[in-house]
Design a protein around this motif. Structure first.
Motif, PDB file in Angstrom:
ATOM      1  N   ILE A 298     -22.036  16.901 -28.959  1.00  0.00           N
ATOM      2  CA  ILE A 298     -22.184  18.001 -29.915  1.00  0.00           C
ATOM      3  C   ILE A 298     -21.661  19.256 -29.224  1.00  0.00           C
ATOM      4  O   ILE A 298     -22.045  19.540 -28.092  1.00  0.00           O
ATOM      5  N   HIS A 299     -20.765  19.970 -29.888  1.00  0.00           N
ATOM      6  CA  HIS A 299     -20.215  21.183 -29.286  1.00  0.00           C
ATOM      7  C   HIS A 299     -20.213  22.317 -30.296  1.00  0.00           C
ATOM      8  O   HIS A 299     -20.170  22.111 -31.501  1.00  0.00           O
ATOM      9  N   LYS A 300     -20.289  23.524 -29.732  1.00  0.00           N
ATOM     10  CA  LYS A 300     -20.329  24.733 -30.546  1.00  0.00           C
ATOM     11  C   LYS A 300     -19.651  25.820 -29.731  1.00  0.00           C
ATOM     12  O   LYS A 300     -19.999  26.040 -28.565  1.00  0.00           O
ATOM     13  N   ASN A 301     -18.635  26.482 -30.312  1.00  0.00           N
ATOM     14  CA  ASN A 301     -17.908  27.533 -29.585  1.00  0.00           C
ATOM     15  C   ASN A 301     -17.167  28.444 -30.557  1.00  0.00           C
ATOM     16  O   ASN A 301     -17.354  28.366 -31.765  1.00  0.00           O
ATOM     17  N   VAL A 302     -16.324  29.293 -30.007  1.00  0.00           N
ATOM     18  CA  VAL A 302     -15.570  30.251 -30.819  1.00  0.00           C
ATOM     19  C   VAL A 302     -14.640  29.526 -31.781  1.00  0.00           C
ATOM     20  O   VAL A 302     -14.505  29.917 -32.945  1.00  0.00           O
ATOM     21  N   ILE A 303     -13.991  28.466 -31.320  1.00  0.00           N
ATOM     22  CA  ILE A 303     -13.019  27.741 -32.156  1.00  0.00           C
ATOM     23  C   ILE A 303     -13.693  27.124 -33.377  1.00  0.00           C
ATOM     24  O   ILE A 303     -13.105  27.076 -34.462  1.00  0.00           O
ATOM     25  N   THR A 304     -14.936  26.667 -33.235  1.00  0.00           N
ATOM     26  CA  THR A 304     -15.650  26.078 -34.370  1.00  0.00           C
ATOM     27  C   THR A 304     -16.394  27.138 -35.188  1.00  0.00           C
ATOM     28  O   THR A 304     -17.189  26.792 -36.056  1.00  0.00           O
ATOM     29  N   LEU A 305     -16.124  28.412 -34.877  1.00  0.00           N
ATOM     30  CA  LEU A 305     -16.788  29.538 -35.531  1.00  0.00           C
ATOM     31  C   LEU A 305     -18.312  29.448 -35.382  1.00  0.00           C
ATOM     32  O   LEU A 305     -19.065  29.727 -36.301  1.00  0.00           O
ATOM     33  N   PHE A 306     -18.738  29.005 -34.202  1.00  0.00           N
ATOM     34  CA  PHE A 306     -20.139  28.918 -33.812  1.00  0.00           C
ATOM     35  C   PHE A 306     -20.946  27.971 -34.688  1.00  0.00           C
ATOM     36  O   PHE A 306     -22.126  28.154 -34.894  1.00  0.00           O
ATOM     37  N   ARG A 307     -20.276  26.930 -35.204  1.00  0.00           N
ATOM     38  CA  ARG A 307     -20.959  25.863 -35.935  1.00  0.00           C
ATOM     39  C   ARG A 307     -20.939  24.608 -35.065  1.00  0.00           C
ATOM     40  O   ARG A 307     -19.970  24.345 -34.362  1.00  0.00           O
ATOM     41  N   GLU A 308     -22.003  23.819 -35.146  1.00  0.00           N
ATOM     42  CA  GLU A 308     -22.063  22.579 -34.391  1.00  0.00           C
ATOM     43  C   GLU A 308     -21.137  21.542 -34.995  1.00  0.00           C
ATOM     44  O   GLU A 308     -21.092  21.379 -36.211  1.00  0.00           O
ATOM     45  N   GLU A 309     -20.429  20.845 -34.121  1.00  0.00           N
ATOM     46  CA  GLU A 309     -19.618  19.705 -34.546  1.00  0.00           C
ATOM     47  C   GLU A 309     -19.924  18.550 -33.610  1.00  0.00           C
ATOM     48  O   GLU A 309     -20.205  18.754 -32.428  1.00  0.00           O
TER      49      GLU A 309
ATOM     50  N   VAL B 242     -12.942  19.604 -17.670  1.00  0.00           N
ATOM     51  CA  VAL B 242     -12.931  18.237 -18.174  1.00  0.00           C
ATOM     52  C   VAL B 242     -12.556  18.265 -19.652  1.00  0.00           C
ATOM     53  O   VAL B 242     -13.051  19.087 -20.418  1.00  0.00           O
ATOM     54  N   LYS B 243     -11.668  17.349 -20.036  1.00  0.00           N
ATOM     55  CA  LYS B 243     -11.252  17.209 -21.433  1.00  0.00           C
ATOM     56  C   LYS B 243     -11.478  15.774 -21.884  1.00  0.00           C
ATOM     57  O   LYS B 243     -11.668  14.881 -21.071  1.00  0.00           O
ATOM     58  N   ILE B 244     -11.420  15.576 -23.175  1.00  0.00           N
ATOM     59  CA  ILE B 244     -11.654  14.262 -23.774  1.00  0.00           C
ATOM     60  C   ILE B 244     -10.325  13.596 -24.096  1.00  0.00           C
ATOM     61  O   ILE B 244      -9.437  14.216 -24.677  1.00  0.00           O
ATOM     62  N   LYS B 245     -10.215  12.317 -23.730  1.00  0.00           N
ATOM     63  CA  LYS B 245      -9.068  11.509 -24.155  1.00  0.00           C
ATOM     64  C   LYS B 245      -9.571  10.633 -25.309  1.00  0.00           C
ATOM     65  O   LYS B 245     -10.429   9.787 -25.128  1.00  0.00           O
TER      66      LYS B 245
ATOM     67  N   ALA C 283     -10.198  21.854 -32.718  1.00  0.00           N
ATOM     68  CA  ALA C 283     -11.383  22.151 -31.887  1.00  0.00           C
ATOM     69  C   ALA C 283     -11.704  20.996 -30.947  1.00  0.00           C
ATOM     70  O   ALA C 283     -12.054  21.214 -29.788  1.00  0.00           O
ATOM     71  N   GLU C 284     -11.589  19.768 -31.426  1.00  0.00           N
ATOM     72  CA  GLU C 284     -11.874  18.607 -30.586  1.00  0.00           C
ATOM     73  C   GLU C 284     -10.808  18.419 -29.508  1.00  0.00           C
ATOM     74  O   GLU C 284     -11.126  18.145 -28.355  1.00  0.00           O
ATOM     75  N   GLY C 285      -9.558  18.576 -29.883  1.00  0.00           N
ATOM     76  CA  GLY C 285      -8.465  18.388 -28.940  1.00  0.00           C
ATOM     77  C   GLY C 285      -8.421  19.437 -27.838  1.00  0.00           C
ATOM     78  O   GLY C 285      -7.901  19.185 -26.754  1.00  0.00           O
ATOM     79  N   ASN C 286      -8.952  20.610 -28.101  1.00  0.00           N
ATOM     80  CA  ASN C 286      -8.939  21.701 -27.125  1.00  0.00           C
ATOM     81  C   ASN C 286     -10.306  21.969 -26.514  1.00  0.00           C
ATOM     82  O   ASN C 286     -10.505  23.004 -25.878  1.00  0.00           O
TER      83      ASN C 286
END
Length: 154
Positions: free
Chosen positions: A79-90, A111-114, A124-127
């Motif tokens: 679960i991530h939340k940041n500026v790119i997701t406009l502070f919504r959980e994804e 660390v990044k996700i493959k 948002a997921e790719g970055n």
């Protein structure tokens, strides 16, 4: 009804296995640097650069609040939340992740996700950059991936 809500909240809290947050000292330093730059550019009447510095300083300030930006590892996925997701959980499910890797940037390593080849991640997921000590974070994430992606298959 209140008991059900409390149980749901308790279950959700129990399911968070690990949390990663941006470094507050670096965020504060960025805020101070760009705030100082905005004052300098205001004096020079460079409005576009001034507005950019104000925006970047506000972003640095927002990173100081732990509930606005984070990466949390749960048994269901990330679960991530940041500026790119406009502070919504994804949420990113474990069955969409192939592996994790360390990528070098000018500001350091993260660390990044493959993702699996069949899944095209959104922006948002790719970055998504997972903060923390890259070697430790990589080991933690790979261990959880092995443990929980096998449960998805059964």
């Amino acid at each position: 009804m209140l008991v059900t809500t409390m149980r749901t909240t308790q279950n959700r809290k129990k399911s968070v296995l690990q949390s990663f947050y941006p470094n507050k000292l670096v965020s504060f330093a960025c805020f101070m640097f760009f705030a100082g730059c905005s004052v300098l550019f205001w004096e020079q009447r460079s409005s576009l650069i001034f507005l950019s510095c104000i925006l970047l300083s506000l972003t640095g300030l927002l990173l100081l609040f732990p509930n606005l930006t984070y990466v949390r590892i749960t048994d269901e996925g990330i679960i991530h939340k940041n500026v790119i997701t406009l502070f919504r959980e994804e949420k990113i499910s474990w069955n969409l992740i192939d592996n994790f890797y360390i990528e070098s940037f000018q500001s350091g390593k993260k660390v990044k996700i493959k993702f699996k080849k069949k899944y095209p991640p959104n922006f948002a997921e790719g970055n998504l950059l997972i903060p923390g000590n890259p070697d430790k974070v990589l080991k933690i994430l790979r261990d959880y991936l092995v443990e929980y992606s096998e449960k998805d298959l059964s």
